[in-house]
Motif scaffolding. Structure first.
Motif, PDB file in Angstrom:
ATOM      1  N   THR A  49       0.829  -1.208   0.000  1.00 53.13           N
ATOM      2  CA  THR A  49       0.000   0.000   0.000  1.00 53.13           C
ATOM      3  C   THR A  49       0.865   1.260   0.000  1.00 53.13           C
ATOM      4  O   THR A  49       1.945   1.275   0.572  1.00 53.13           O
ATOM      5  N   ASP A  50       0.356   2.309  -0.633  1.00 58.64           N
ATOM      6  CA  ASP A  50       1.111   3.552  -0.773  1.00 58.64           C
ATOM      7  C   ASP A  50       1.442   4.178   0.580  1.00 58.64           C
ATOM      8  O   ASP A  50       2.528   4.734   0.764  1.00 58.64           O
ATOM      9  N   LYS A  51       0.497   4.114   1.516  1.00 65.44           N
ATOM     10  CA  LYS A  51       0.692   4.746   2.818  1.00 65.44           C
ATOM     11  C   LYS A  51       1.142   3.752   3.882  1.00 65.44           C
ATOM     12  O   LYS A  51       1.063   4.023   5.073  1.00 65.44           O
ATOM     13  N   LYS A  52       1.619   2.577   3.416  1.00 64.62           N
ATOM     14  CA  LYS A  52       2.187   1.566   4.311  1.00 64.62           C
ATOM     15  C   LYS A  52       1.201   1.186   5.418  1.00 64.62           C
ATOM     16  O   LYS A  52       1.508   1.223   6.606  1.00 64.62           O
ATOM     17  N   GLN A  53      -0.014   0.814   5.006  1.00 64.46           N
ATOM     18  CA  GLN A  53      -1.078   0.487   5.949  1.00 64.46           C
ATOM     19  C   GLN A  53      -1.379  -1.009   5.948  1.00 64.46           C
ATOM     20  O   GLN A  53      -1.438  -1.628   4.886  1.00 64.46           O
ATOM     21  N   ARG A  54      -1.595  -1.556   7.139  1.00 65.44           N
ATOM     22  CA  ARG A  54      -2.137  -2.909   7.197  1.00 65.44           C
ATOM     23  C   ARG A  54      -3.648  -2.810   6.997  1.00 65.44           C
ATOM     24  O   ARG A  54      -4.195  -1.699   6.901  1.00 65.44           O
ATOM     25  N   LEU A  55      -4.340  -3.949   6.929  1.00 63.75           N
ATOM     26  CA  LEU A  55      -5.775  -3.926   6.641  1.00 63.75           C
ATOM     27  C   LEU A  55      -6.536  -3.087   7.664  1.00 63.75           C
ATOM     28  O   LEU A  55      -7.451  -2.329   7.316  1.00 63.75           O
ATOM     29  N   GLY A  56      -6.171  -3.222   8.927  1.00 63.36           N
ATOM     30  CA  GLY A  56      -6.830  -2.439   9.964  1.00 63.36           C
ATOM     31  C   GLY A  56      -6.685  -0.943   9.739  1.00 63.36           C
ATOM     32  O   GLY A  56      -7.616  -0.170   9.985  1.00 63.36           O
ATOM     33  N   ASP A  57      -5.514  -0.521   9.266  1.00 65.63           N
ATOM     34  CA  ASP A  57      -5.296   0.895   8.962  1.00 65.63           C
ATOM     35  C   ASP A  57      -6.158   1.335   7.785  1.00 65.63           C
ATOM     36  O   ASP A  57      -6.727   2.434   7.790  1.00 65.63           O
ATOM     37  N   LEU A  58      -6.248   0.499   6.753  1.00 70.18           N
ATOM     38  CA  LEU A  58      -7.037   0.840   5.573  1.00 70.18           C
ATOM     39  C   LEU A  58      -8.505   1.058   5.932  1.00 70.18           C
ATOM     40  O   LEU A  58      -9.139   2.005   5.473  1.00 70.18           O
ATOM     41  N   VAL A  59      -9.038   0.174   6.768  1.00 75.21           N
ATOM     42  CA  VAL A  59     -10.443   0.278   7.150  1.00 75.21           C
ATOM     43  C   VAL A  59     -10.671   1.460   8.091  1.00 75.21           C
ATOM     44  O   VAL A  59     -11.668   2.188   7.979  1.00 75.21           O
ATOM     45  N   ALA A  60      -9.742   1.691   9.016  1.00 72.48           N
ATOM     46  CA  ALA A  60      -9.886   2.769   9.998  1.00 72.48           C
ATOM     47  C   ALA A  60      -9.475   4.131   9.452  1.00 72.48           C
ATOM     48  O   ALA A  60      -9.770   5.158  10.072  1.00 72.48           O
ATOM     49  N   GLY A  61      -8.787   4.147   8.302  1.00 74.09           N
ATOM     50  CA  GLY A  61      -8.300   5.423   7.759  1.00 74.09           C
ATOM     51  C   GLY A  61      -7.136   5.977   8.547  1.00 74.09           C
ATOM     52  O   GLY A  61      -7.020   7.193   8.737  1.00 74.09           O
ATOM     53  N   THR A  62      -6.275   5.073   9.017  1.00 75.80           N
ATOM     54  CA  THR A  62      -5.128   5.491   9.822  1.00 75.80           C
ATOM     55  C   THR A  62      -3.814   5.085   9.147  1.00 75.80           C
ATOM     56  O   THR A  62      -3.808   4.323   8.183  1.00 75.80           O
ATOM     57  N   ALA A  63      -2.728   5.586   9.676  1.00 78.92           N
ATOM     58  CA  ALA A  63      -1.391   5.212   9.222  1.00 78.92           C
ATOM     59  C   ALA A  63      -0.459   5.288  10.422  1.00 78.92           C
ATOM     60  O   ALA A  63      -0.753   5.967  11.415  1.00 78.92           O
TER      61      ALA A  63
END
Length: 246
Positions: A138-152
């Motif tokens: 992922t571009d913003k180096k996010q795990r799945l939890g980050d992608l769903v939560a909108g976090t990094a």
């Protein structure tokens, strides 16, 4: 180290160094060690006192319930610390990394809860493979939890120019106007300062209006100044006054 660019709701682009996979793994390992020490200590203490306490008279399921209750701090360890340490666990703090929203603001309790639930997929069920692959791809180096939560997850070790910091010199006899500024975070103030700098360069009245309304809403305080520019400048000065008194 590559950078993560976050565009705030005020259309201000801010660069952060994202946390490396190595940093995140090491922080995870440190947190696991702390949890393991806690669980081990609780288990042995319970075994030592089991004979001399009412616990030994309980049936199997009742004893299991007691142990589960005592182990709850380990189960909710990550969720608790990220909620109350502004996106950090002891492991993350040691590695100087933290969780933020991709818009640059502080993540909410709901965001941390989503990340914690998705640990089951990212880390537990897949032994960390899904989480690592997601971070790598992922571009913003996010795990799945980050992608769903909108976090990094970012590094807080990045060097910042003095002009980009929230610090400013204050007069000794300065009298603040808005005590509500203490509800803002350092990250909020940094965004406000960058937005104000952009406004002064571009004379963007629409951005100034949006920034003023946002700051008023977050603080819960109306603009008492004669101009919006003066209001934002006062908010920055007040925040520096209160934080320098701490």
């Amino acid at each position: 180290m590559t950078q993560l660019t976050i565009t705030t709701t005020q259309n201000v682009a801010i660069n952060f160094d994202h946390a490396s996979i190595g940093e995140r793994i090491l922080a995870f390992v440190l947190d696991m060690i702390i949890k393991a020490l806690y669980v081990t200590a609780v288990y042995f203490l319970m075994r030592v006192f089991e004979v001399n306490t009412p616990l030994s008279t309980l049936d199997y399921w009742s004893q299991t319930s007691v142990y589960l209750l005592l182990f709850l701090p380990a189960i909710f360890y990550t969720l608790f610390f990220e909620m109350f340490m502004q996106g950090q666990t002891p492991g993350k703090r040691a590695l100087k990394i933290k969780v933020i929203k991709v818009d640059g603001y502080q993540a909410t309790a709901g965001d941390f809860l989503i990340r914690w639930v998705f640990r089951l997929i990212d880390l537990m069920l897949s032994s960390g493979v899904i989480g690592v692959l997601s971070i790598m791809l992922t571009d913003k180096k996010q795990r799945l939890g980050d992608l769903v939560a909108g976090t990094a997850v970012i590094s807080t070790k990045q060097s910042v120019r003095f002009s980009q910091t929230i610090f400013q010199e204050m007069e000794v006899d300065y009298i603040p106007t808005y005590p509500q500024v203490i509800s803002l975070s350092d990250n909020d103030i940094r965004i406000v300062k960058e937005a104000l700098k952009n406004i002064r360069l571009t004379h963007d009245k629409v951005l100034l209006q949006q920034l003023t309304e946002k700051v008023e809403a977050v603080m819960g305080a109306p603009n008492k100044s004669e101009t919006q520019l003066k209001f934002i400048a006062t908010v920055l000065a007040d925040y520096n006054h209160y934080t320098q008194q701490m």
